[in-house]
Design a protein around this motif. Structure first.
Motif, PDB file in Angstrom:
ATOM      1  N   LEU A 288      -7.671  30.652 -13.340  1.00 34.47           N
ATOM      2  CA  LEU A 288      -8.989  30.217 -12.848  1.00 34.47           C
ATOM      3  C   LEU A 288      -9.159  30.389 -11.339  1.00 34.47           C
ATOM      4  N   GLU A 289      -8.061  30.645 -10.658  1.00 32.14           N
ATOM      5  CA  GLU A 289      -8.127  30.818  -9.199  1.00 32.14           C
ATOM      6  C   GLU A 289      -8.622  32.230  -8.892  1.00 32.14           C
ATOM      7  N   SER A 290      -9.887  32.431  -9.099  1.00 30.23           N
ATOM      8  CA  SER A 290     -10.428  33.770  -8.905  1.00 30.23           C
ATOM      9  C   SER A 290     -11.847  33.713  -8.342  1.00 30.23           C
ATOM     10  N   PHE A 291     -12.204  34.771  -7.665  1.00 28.60           N
ATOM     11  CA  PHE A 291     -13.538  34.957  -7.109  1.00 28.60           C
ATOM     12  C   PHE A 291     -14.595  34.956  -8.230  1.00 28.60           C
ATOM     13  N   TRP A 292     -14.191  35.426  -9.407  1.00 24.87           N
ATOM     14  CA  TRP A 292     -15.143  35.562 -10.519  1.00 24.87           C
ATOM     15  C   TRP A 292     -15.600  34.232 -11.080  1.00 24.87           C
ATOM     16  N   ILE A 293     -14.878  33.153 -10.814  1.00 22.19           N
ATOM     17  CA  ILE A 293     -15.282  31.829 -11.335  1.00 22.19           C
ATOM     18  C   ILE A 293     -16.657  31.438 -10.783  1.00 22.19           C
ATOM     19  N   TYR A 294     -16.989  31.935  -9.591  1.00 26.94           N
ATOM     20  CA  TYR A 294     -18.275  31.594  -8.962  1.00 26.94           C
ATOM     21  C   TYR A 294     -19.456  32.330  -9.607  1.00 26.94           C
ATOM     22  N   PHE A 295     -19.172  33.338 -10.418  1.00 21.85           N
ATOM     23  CA  PHE A 295     -20.244  34.102 -11.068  1.00 21.85           C
ATOM     24  C   PHE A 295     -20.265  33.872 -12.581  1.00 21.85           C
TER      25      PHE A 295
ATOM     26  N   TYR B 250     -30.424  37.483 -20.151  1.00 18.64           N
ATOM     27  CA  TYR B 250     -29.893  38.185 -18.986  1.00 18.64           C
ATOM     28  C   TYR B 250     -28.630  37.508 -18.450  1.00 18.64           C
ATOM     29  N   PHE B 251     -28.673  36.196 -18.337  1.00 19.65           N
ATOM     30  CA  PHE B 251     -27.511  35.507 -17.755  1.00 19.65           C
ATOM     31  C   PHE B 251     -26.330  35.440 -18.732  1.00 19.65           C
ATOM     32  N   THR B 252     -26.602  35.430 -20.034  1.00 19.64           N
ATOM     33  CA  THR B 252     -25.482  35.509 -20.980  1.00 19.64           C
ATOM     34  C   THR B 252     -24.829  36.887 -20.852  1.00 19.64           C
ATOM     35  N   ALA B 253     -25.664  37.923 -20.687  1.00 16.51           N
ATOM     36  CA  ALA B 253     -25.114  39.276 -20.504  1.00 16.51           C
ATOM     37  C   ALA B 253     -24.271  39.338 -19.226  1.00 16.51           C
ATOM     38  N   ILE B 254     -24.777  38.727 -18.150  1.00 16.44           N
ATOM     39  CA  ILE B 254     -24.004  38.701 -16.896  1.00 16.44           C
ATOM     40  C   ILE B 254     -22.688  37.951 -17.113  1.00 16.44           C
ATOM     41  N   GLY B 255     -22.762  36.826 -17.822  1.00 19.81           N
ATOM     42  CA  GLY B 255     -21.552  36.043 -18.111  1.00 19.81           C
ATOM     43  C   GLY B 255     -20.547  36.845 -18.913  1.00 19.81           C
ATOM     44  N   LEU B 256     -21.026  37.598 -19.898  1.00 25.88           N
ATOM     45  CA  LEU B 256     -20.123  38.386 -20.731  1.00 25.88           C
ATOM     46  C   LEU B 256     -19.471  39.513 -19.920  1.00 25.88           C
ATOM     47  N   VAL B 257     -20.277  40.207 -19.109  1.00 25.58           N
ATOM     48  CA  VAL B 257     -19.740  41.337 -18.330  1.00 25.58           C
ATOM     49  C   VAL B 257     -18.761  40.829 -17.255  1.00 25.58           C
ATOM     50  N   THR B 258     -19.167  39.797 -16.506  1.00 23.30           N
ATOM     51  CA  THR B 258     -18.255  39.275 -15.463  1.00 23.30           C
ATOM     52  C   THR B 258     -16.993  38.680 -16.102  1.00 23.30           C
ATOM     53  N   GLY B 259     -17.161  38.075 -17.278  1.00 25.00           N
ATOM     54  CA  GLY B 259     -16.004  37.536 -18.003  1.00 25.00           C
ATOM     55  C   GLY B 259     -15.048  38.639 -18.412  1.00 25.00           C
ATOM     56  N   GLY B 260     -15.613  39.784 -18.828  1.00 31.80           N
ATOM     57  CA  GLY B 260     -14.783  40.935 -19.199  1.00 31.80           C
ATOM     58  C   GLY B 260     -13.988  41.452 -18.005  1.00 31.80           C
ATOM     59  N   ILE B 261     -14.670  41.549 -16.860  1.00 30.95           N
ATOM     60  CA  ILE B 261     -13.998  42.049 -15.647  1.00 30.95           C
ATOM     61  C   ILE B 261     -12.885  41.069 -15.237  1.00 30.95           C
ATOM     62  N   TRP B 262     -13.216  39.797 -15.279  1.00 32.30           N
ATOM     63  CA  TRP B 262     -12.241  38.756 -14.881  1.00 32.30           C
ATOM     64  C   TRP B 262     -11.063  38.694 -15.872  1.00 32.30           C
ATOM     65  N   GLY B 263     -11.392  38.755 -17.171  1.00 33.05           N
ATOM     66  CA  GLY B 263     -10.346  38.733 -18.195  1.00 33.05           C
ATOM     67  C   GLY B 263      -9.386  39.897 -18.040  1.00 33.05           C
ATOM     68  N   GLN B 264      -9.935  41.071 -17.719  1.00 29.34           N
ATOM     69  CA  GLN B 264      -9.100  42.250 -17.507  1.00 29.34           C
ATOM     70  C   GLN B 264      -8.158  42.020 -16.329  1.00 29.34           C
TER      71      GLN B 264
ATOM     72  N   PHE C 279      -9.959  42.833 -21.498  1.00 26.63           N
ATOM     73  CA  PHE C 279     -11.326  42.388 -21.218  1.00 26.63           C
ATOM     74  C   PHE C 279     -11.964  41.634 -22.379  1.00 26.63           C
ATOM     75  N   TRP C 280     -11.414  41.807 -23.563  1.00 26.03           N
ATOM     76  CA  TRP C 280     -11.984  41.124 -24.731  1.00 26.03           C
ATOM     77  C   TRP C 280     -10.839  40.685 -25.627  1.00 26.03           C
ATOM     78  N   ASN C 281     -10.729  39.377 -25.858  1.00 27.87           N
ATOM     79  CA  ASN C 281      -9.588  38.825 -26.604  1.00 27.87           C
ATOM     80  C   ASN C 281      -9.932  38.352 -28.019  1.00 27.87           C
ATOM     81  N   TRP C 282     -11.189  38.435 -28.394  1.00 26.44           N
ATOM     82  CA  TRP C 282     -11.683  37.848 -29.651  1.00 26.44           C
ATOM     83  C   TRP C 282     -11.352  36.358 -29.677  1.00 26.44           C
ATOM     84  N   ASP C 283     -11.451  35.740 -28.525  1.00 29.11           N
ATOM     85  CA  ASP C 283     -11.227  34.304 -28.370  1.00 29.11           C
ATOM     86  C   ASP C 283     -12.463  33.563 -28.923  1.00 29.11           C
TER      87      ASP C 283
END
Lengths: 241, 247
Positions: free
Chosen positions: B120-127, B169-183, B189-193
């Motif tokens: 969780l210690e990441s820049f992406w948590i803010y987005f 729009y914001f769910t799409a942003i959440g999914l894309v930023t989550g993919g980048i952060w997960g990677q 980028f996608w764990n089927w979590d």
């Protein structure tokens, strides 16, 4: 004119979505991963990983784990590997941590987690030595109170154990922290002393190596899709078909 | 007073102000809801600032923190960024009470300050996290508007449309930023979590909303998006284990 622009935006929105889906599938299907556990001083087998992934090697540097630091307590959590990259010409120090992956000639390295491996743990209790790896939970004082302890936190690679003294009914009489440097005084125990007299362990770094051929394309199409979707929704376009 | 005591005090005061304010909206004829809502929002903001000073990280790392953060975003949007009459808005204020009450009633173990996990210690948590909460806010507003539409006399379809645009729009942003952060942090980028699948399902319902012309189906998709959101946010967090189980 406005209708044409709107149709074009909708067309490109769907096109970018289809491309995003294609690259999503390609990235998931073509990503190759392997996980390994390294001790301090051990080399990462880059040629073997490349061979396993089926990708050619342009140069084969030596990547050795120089140091591995673990900090796992209630207040702070991190673990990072310091690698030494020995190329034909120079030596570099590289840091690998969670959220800070490394890219070594097309192979991505990720810091996944860490493992604690005990080699020896001998405790002195009431004047007797106990090998904790063999005689687990066998420490009792003369009143039959049972003394237990478990690894609790790791601060700069130093383990702190949590100890507890249980009476016969299983109720905790007293508890606290114990490390090799910190000797607790338990007044109701006859010889008043419990200490760790031998402690040998290894903190190992768990690393994932990945080959990601389509990830960049997926990222580009995803960002493109977001941009077009934002324009479609919020730049004077209607959101409905 | 302990830090938890101070937090509880802020929560209780804001909860009391919201309750009085909502009652006043129904009994008295309040014309300016912004002025009335402001004190409660200030106390929620005080909770956020105080919590950040205690935990030394973002105020949405667990269920307790995220509920108050979610209620703050929701109250801010309903109070200051929603162009609706006070008659409609007074119903929109109800979820704030539920969120704050749930946060207050959570067990003390869940309220304990904890260090952020390394992932969780990441820049992406803010987005990534705020993007989902903005989307959740819009879905909740959309759902309340659909209920008002269904059981009231006024049409709220324009308001629902706008909220669903934000949600999609914001769910799409959440999914894309989550993919980048997960990677970056997990190496994939996608764990089927369960939470990832939940977010995808929410997004599918919001997309479905824009691909139908039937008003009844549109309302159904908003309701499904809301139910999926509740399931993803509460049920998955407490009932399922996974990479996103931050309680």
């Amino acid at each position: 004119m406005k209708t044409r622009i709107k149709s074009a935006v909708i067309f490109f929105l769907h096109l970018s979505f289809i491309f995003m889906l294609i690259f999503f599938a390609a990235a998931l299907l073509h990503q190759k991963q392997t996980r390994m556990t390294l001790s301090k001083g051990q080399e990462l087998p880059l040629p073997a990983i490349r061979k396993d992934f089926g990708i050619p090697a342009f140069f084969n540097p030596i990547l050795r784990l120089g140091n591995f630091i673990v900090y796992d307590s209630k207040d702070k959590q991190y673990f990072e590997s310091d690698f030494v990259l020995i190329d034909q010409k120079k030596t570099n120090h590289l840091k690998l941590a969670v959220n800070q992956p490394l890219d070594i000639d097309g192979i991505k390295l990720y810091q996944k987690s860490w493992v604690l491996e005990f080699h020896q743990l001998v405790v002195s209790f009431l004047g007797r030595k106990y090998n904790m790896l063999a005689d687990h939970n066998a420490l009792c004082d003369t009143n039959g109170n049972e003394f237990q302890f478990t690894a609790y936190s790791v601060v700069s690679n130093q383990i702190t154990y949590q100890w507890a003294l249980f009476d016969r009914s299983g109720k905790i009489i007293q508890k606290g922290d114990l490390s090799k440097r910190n000797i607790p005084i338990l007044p109701f125990i006859e010889q008043n002393k419990v200490s760790i007299i031998q402690e040998e362990y290894d903190l190992k770094s768990v690393i994932q190596a990945s080959y990601e051929p389509y990830h960049l394309f997926l990222l580009i199409t995803a960002v493109l899709f977001l941009l077009i979707l934002g324009y479609h929704f919020f730049a004077g376009m209607e959101g409905e078909k | 007073m302990t830090s938890l005591g101070v937090e509880n005090l802020f929560l209780l005061v804001s909860l009391a102000i919201w309750l009085i304010f909502i009652l006043a909206c129904f009994v008295l004829k309040i014309k300016n809801d912004k002025t009335a809502a402001l004190p409660a929002l200030i106390f929620q903001l005080c909770w956020i600032v105080y919590r950040v000073s205690v935990v030394h990280h973002v105020p949405f790392s667990g269920m307790y923190e995220s509920l108050v953060f979610f209620s703050f975003l929701y109250a801010l949007k309903v109070g200051f960024f929603t162009k609706l009459s006070i008659k409609a808005k007074r119903f929109l204020y109800f979820p704030i009470i539920l969120m704050l009450l749930t946060a207050f009633l959570l067990s003390p173990a869940l309220k304990e300050p904890r260090a952020l996990s390394p992932a969780l210690e990441s820049f992406w948590i803010y987005f990534h996290v705020p993007a989902f909460f903005i989307s959740y806010v819009s879905i909740t507003i959309g759902f309340v508007l659909v209920l008002l539409n269904r059981f009231g006399s006024r049409s709220m379809s324009d308001g629902v449309l706008l909220e669903m645009k934000y949600a999609c729009y914001f769910t799409a942003i959440g999914l894309v930023t989550g993919g980048i952060w997960g990677q970056q942090s997990w190496g994939i980028f996608w764990n089927w979590d369960p939470k990832e699948i939940g977010a995808l399902i929410i997004w599918i319902w919001t997309i479905a909303y824009f691909h139908t012309k039937s008003m009844k189906l549109k309302q159904l998709f908003v309701c499904l998006a809301f139910l999926s959101m509740v399931f993803t946010y509460f049920v998955i967090t407490f009932g399922m284990s996974g990479l996103h189980s931050y309680r």
